[in-house]
Design a protein around this motif. Structure first.
Motif, PDB file in Angstrom:
ATOM      1  N   ASP A  66       0.832  -1.196   0.000  1.00  0.00           N
ATOM      2  CA  ASP A  66       0.000   0.000   0.000  1.00  0.00           C
ATOM      3  C   ASP A  66       0.872   1.253   0.000  1.00  0.00           C
ATOM      4  O   ASP A  66       1.735   1.416   0.864  1.00  0.00           O
ATOM      5  CB  ASP A  66      -0.891  -0.015   1.245  1.00  0.00           C
ATOM      6  CG  ASP A  66      -1.937   1.082   1.244  1.00  0.00           C
ATOM      7  OD1 ASP A  66      -1.802   2.044   0.460  1.00  0.00           O
ATOM      8  OD2 ASP A  66      -2.889   0.987   2.042  1.00  0.00           O
ATOM      9  N   ALA A  67       0.634   2.134  -0.973  1.00  0.00           N
ATOM     10  CA  ALA A  67       1.415   3.369  -1.055  1.00  0.00           C
ATOM     11  C   ALA A  67       1.251   4.231   0.187  1.00  0.00           C
ATOM     12  O   ALA A  67       2.133   5.044   0.512  1.00  0.00           O
ATOM     13  CB  ALA A  67       1.003   4.156  -2.296  1.00  0.00           C
TER      14      ALA A  67
ATOM     15  N   GLU B 133       7.725   2.612   5.774  1.00  0.00           N
ATOM     16  CA  GLU B 133       8.391   2.380   4.487  1.00  0.00           C
ATOM     17  C   GLU B 133       9.710   1.650   4.709  1.00  0.00           C
ATOM     18  O   GLU B 133      10.533   2.054   5.541  1.00  0.00           O
ATOM     19  CB  GLU B 133       8.666   3.706   3.781  1.00  0.00           C
ATOM     20  CG  GLU B 133       9.396   3.539   2.450  1.00  0.00           C
ATOM     21  CD  GLU B 133       9.766   4.859   1.813  1.00  0.00           C
ATOM     22  OE1 GLU B 133       9.014   5.313   0.922  1.00  0.00           O
ATOM     23  OE2 GLU B 133      10.795   5.451   2.219  1.00  0.00           O
TER      24      GLU B 133
ATOM     25  N   LYS C 127       5.069  -0.446   3.243  1.00  0.00           N
ATOM     26  CA  LYS C 127       5.347  -0.279   1.824  1.00  0.00           C
ATOM     27  C   LYS C 127       6.808  -0.676   1.613  1.00  0.00           C
ATOM     28  O   LYS C 127       7.702  -0.135   2.265  1.00  0.00           O
ATOM     29  CB  LYS C 127       5.130   1.179   1.390  1.00  0.00           C
ATOM     30  CG  LYS C 127       5.498   1.431  -0.068  1.00  0.00           C
ATOM     31  CD  LYS C 127       5.234   2.873  -0.473  1.00  0.00           C
ATOM     32  CE  LYS C 127       6.227   3.826   0.148  1.00  0.00           C
ATOM     33  NZ  LYS C 127       6.076   5.214  -0.390  1.00  0.00           N
TER      34      LYS C 127
END
Length: 227
Positions: A60-61, A66, A100
């Motif tokens: 998922d962006a 991250e 992500k």
């Protein structure tokens, strides 16, 4: 330690025949035919080239955490991470929308560069599947007794992944793309202080290779802090 490949070193790879080996195709009669174009590709400016490289992203962006992996397709530690640790991270953190994940190639040698061209030939949709195939069969293709054998092993992976022969040949002779990727890698690795593979940037903080339990502990802390 990371050995940075300069653009000059890359040019030497092509002048030594590395580019031509990538573009060889097996004709029906078994003859080897060299396609042209790689060695004569124009070198792009670094600022312009970087903009042309696609980040290969899984998950998922908008995930709260991250993770960027710096990995080499010829690195045994990276292959072990891909087969032993990554499936658990994917199941528990990426598929659940918590992380992500970005994979950035590191170039120690021309074989890793060749593998990168094959993996990226499938685009975002096929990249991670091809990367898994490259890592899981690393001991097979990287141990061939000739450069032509290594190139053929990587080509077979691309064909197995459903990339057509014509498209695969075009990807594997794209010298300008390769120069762009090397410049992009150098810029990112220098900025992030990458000195070994695999290395990980987790929300902007650098970590070295680690087992899954340690990775999960860090990710759990990051996810909790983001809530």
């Amino acid at each position: 330690m990371t050995r940075f490949l300069t653009t000059a070193a890359l040019a030497a790879v092509f002048s030594a025949g590395g580019g031509a080996l990538l573009t060889q195709a097996t004709a029906p009669d078994g003859a080897r035919t060299a396609l042209t174009g790689a060695a004569s590709a124009q070198e792009a400016e670094a600022s312009e080239s970087a903009a042309e490289v696609t980040e290969m992203v899984m998950g998922d962006a908008d995930a709260p955490v991250e993770v960027i992996e710096y990995g080499s397709f010829t690195c045994p530690h990276c292959a072990r991470f891909a087969t032993d640790v990554m499936p658990q991270i994917e199941e528990n953190y990426i598929e659940t929308g918590k992380v992500k994940f970005i994979h950035r190639e590191v170039y120690f040698d021309k074989y890793g560069m060749w593998a990168s061209l094959v993996a990226r030939c499938g685009g975002q949709e096929k990249y991670f599947g091809i990367a898994d195939m490259i890592y899981s069969t690393q001991n097979e293709w990287v141990r061939q007794d000739s450069e032509a054998g290594i190139a053929d092993g990587l080509r077979k992976i691309g064909l197995m992944a459903g990339i057509g022969q014509e498209k695969l040949d075009a990807c594997m002779q794209d010298g300008e793309k390769l120069r762009t990727l090397v410049e992009w890698y150098q810029e990112n690795a220098t900025r992030d202080g990458i000195e070994s593979t695999p290395s990980f940037m987790i929300d902007g903080e650098l970590y070295s290779n680690m087992p899954y339990d340690e990775f999960a502990e860090i990710l759990d802390e990051r996810v909790a802090a983001a809530e």
